[in-house]
Design a protein around this motif. Structure first.
Motif: not given
Length: 641
Positions: A282-286
């Motif tokens: 899924g989505y990852v926030r860095v």
């Protein structure tokens, strides 16, 4: 007359911060923003300006060019993982690997977002042309004058490239090559390294032909003996670069494979503070203090090629080709995501002309790739240009010639002697490295005369591909084999006789071919290749070489020249490197400059990030003052009065 309305520095800075736009001079309307308009331009006027700007985002996102599309959004509820870091490198290719390793070894916390799966990761290319690497000098080569390389780079780009980038390549690329190679076992380096253009067959270090100077220094990484099991002579650059990935991980870098960047994260001031990516889970926030775009080019996106490379599009249109299907104009490179990420954040594509690697239209001169540069004869048997000017991509004039023209190139039995005078261009011969030289000599020694031709190993391409060449004991016989008949055949024979007379005189009074390349065609056997020109396919080439506007420190700039704090670009995402066309003052300089830029960018960010952000604020103040002065001056008045 009604007095002009004043613009305060405060209002300018507020607008520039929120929208990434501002009038740096009177009448300037910005067209590249993170999504809001400034106080100095209405949404309507900015949108109108952006509608004619194919290089940037619209002021409010609604007038984006079709290749860019609408800026994506990511719902935080869909984020399955959040990572905090100091530097996020988007793209793990030639430049990204070097940036990540260099920043990590200088103590920076690094995350790399790479769309390829880990088990199939591979960089593009395998020829690395750099200046004065110790690895190359250790073969016995002489050092190259770095300032001569710098000046040649600038000349080949018509001084359109950024001097800082050209100098960086000339003075630091060798250092980067040795740094990359320092991790690989010597036995692997010995197995995979092919040193082009040295030591056999060259009489000079820097060779000038018709105003173009070329240099030795290229190391090609090839699996010559199929040690990796993917075929003879296939690229072996990946295994060498993999050691730098592993080293970056030892220094704490985290690699997110199979993860594609979606959109950059910006704060209310427009600073870049990270990015969203989409991976297997899924989505990852860095969240990051800085983001470095190292995503590669846009040749894999036909729509972007047609929109941004005017030469490709206009040549296709002038050749009567259908441009409604962009898929026919794709190259071997990437999808342009780095360029899109930058423009959605407020960046802008550098102005044209925009360069491509190996841009063509199916009308290249038939080259004797195995043995280099020789005279070219047209359909009437006559030469029609300085055939020593075969620098990579430099034959754009061929697009202006008629379709279906017969052309040929001819060499004679003295080819091994003549090759010693040729340069290091791709379209000259690079077969003087020991491995390939022996193959070519063997093929040429076993030539077969007649219309069936014989196979000759060529230095271009991956694998053990061969090209068909034709041989004859007389020029008359070769002319017949190559397809010349009647008056055209006689014209060819007469032209060769005339050419030989000029060779004896030591000067090409027809087209200016260099004296050291004026070698008479008088010794059998005679070798030739021929072909018919066409305009049936317009290629965008291997990769597109244009990126977004940046500062000397790789910081991404907005349309109004302000700096997007926290956002950097290198490699094919970075503008200011090439102009009009890729050039080969040294074969493989595309990989060479990408690795060098990645290394220097990673180093700079690790050492000067906070200084860059502070300087960006100072520069924004300066732009605001300039805009205020311009807006408050009477129309036509000189600035500052």
């Amino acid at each position: 007359m009604e007095a002009s309305k004043g613009v305060s520095r405060r209002s300018f800075l507020k607008g520039a911060a929120l929208a990434g736009v501002g009038a740096a001079a009177a009448g300037m309307i910005a067209g590249c923003t993170p999504g809001k308009t400034s106080d100095t331009a209405t949404a309507e006027t900015a949108q109108a300006a952006a509608s004619t700007n194919n290089s940037a985002a619209g002021a409010d996102g609604t007038a984006n060019p079709s290749w860019l599309g609408e800026k994506p959004t990511v719902d935080e509820a869909d984020v399955t993982n959040t990572i905090d870091t100091e530097l996020l490198v988007i793209g793990g290719g030639n430049s990204g690997v070097c940036a990540a390793r260099r920043a990590a070894e200088l103590g920076m916390k690094v995350v790399v977002m790479e769309k390829q799966p880990e088990d199939t990761w591979a960089p593009i290319g395998c020829d690395s042309g750099t200046v004065n690497s110790q690895a190359y000098l250790d073969t016995g080569a002489e050092a190259v004058d770095e300032m001569q390389v710098l000046n040649e780079w600038q000349l080949r780009t018509y001084c359109r490239s950024m001097p800082s980038i050209a100098k960086m390549y000339a003075t630091r690329s060798g250092e980067v090559t040795d740094w990359i190679r320092s991790l690989a076992p010597q036995e692997e380096l010995d197995e995979y390294s092919v040193y082009y253009s040295f030591p056999n067959g060259r009489r000079a270090v820097a060779i000038n032909h018709s105003g173009y100077t070329s240099f030795p220094g290229t190391i090609s990484y090839r699996d010559f003996n199929n040690t990796l099991g993917k075929g003879e002579n296939q690229p072996a650059w990946g295994p060498i670069l993999q050691y730098s990935i592993d080293e970056s991980k030892k220094d704490g870098a985290e690699w997110l494979y199979s993860t594609t960047a979606v959109v950059l994260i910006q704060n209310d001031e427009g600073d870049v503070t990270g990015a969203y990516g989409k991976g297997p889970d899924g989505y990852v926030r860095v969240n990051a203090d800085a983001v470095l775009l190292a995503c590669g080019d846009f040749s894999g996106n036909g729509e972007m090629v047609l929109a941004l490379n005017d030469e490709v599009r206009e040549l296709a249109e002038a050749s009567g080709l259908d441009t409604t299907d962009p898929s026919g104009f794709m190259g071997m490179g990437q999808d342009g995501m780095g360029h899109k990420l930058a423009c959605w954040a407020g960046g802008v594509i550098e102005p044209g002309p925009r360069a491509a690697m190996n841009f063509g239209n199916g009308m290249g001169v038939p080259g004797l790739t195995a043995i280099g540069n020789y005279p070219v004869f047209g359909p009437d048997g006559k030469r029609f240009f300085n055939d020593a000017q075969l620098q990579f991509g430099g034959l754009g004039f061929m697009a202006r010639r008629a379709r279906g023209e017969l052309m040929c190139t001819i060499a004679d039995g003295k080819w091994e002697e003549n090759i010693q005078n040729q340069g290091y261009e791709h379209n000259m011969s690079s077969t003087t490295c020991a491995r390939e030289w022996d193959l070519v000599k063997e093929d040429l020694a076993n030539y077969k005369t007649g219309p069936d031709g014989f196979e000759v190993y060529g230095f271009t391409g991956y694998g053990m591909n061969k090209s068909k060449m034709y041989a004859a004991e007389t020029l008359e016989e070769l002319a017949d084999i190559l397809g010349y008949e009647g008056e055209a055949k006689q014209g060819l024979l007469d032209e060769i006789a005339h050419y030989n007379e000029m060779c004896a005189a030591g000067k090409d009074t027809d087209w200016g071919r260099d004296a050291d390349l004026m070698n008479p065609l008088d010794t059998p056997p005679f070798f030739g290749m021929a072909g018919n020109t066409d305009k049936g396919r317009i290629s965008s080439g291997m990769v597109q070489m244009s990126g977004v506007l940046v500062t000397d420190n790789f910081e991404v700039r907005r349309l109004d020249d302000s700096i997007i704090k926290g956002l950097y670009a290198c490699g094919n995402d970075c503008g200011g490197r090439y102009a009009v066309q890729y050039h080969t003052l040294m074969a493989g300089n595309s990989v060479g400059i990408a690795t060098t830029q990645g290394y220097v960018a990673g180093e700079h960010i690790a050492q000067h990030l906070e200084e860059d952000k502070a300087a960006a604020d100072v520069y924004a103040e300066k732009l605001a003052k300039m805009a205020e002065e311009a807006a408050n001056n009477p129309a036509g008045g000189p600035p500052g009065l």
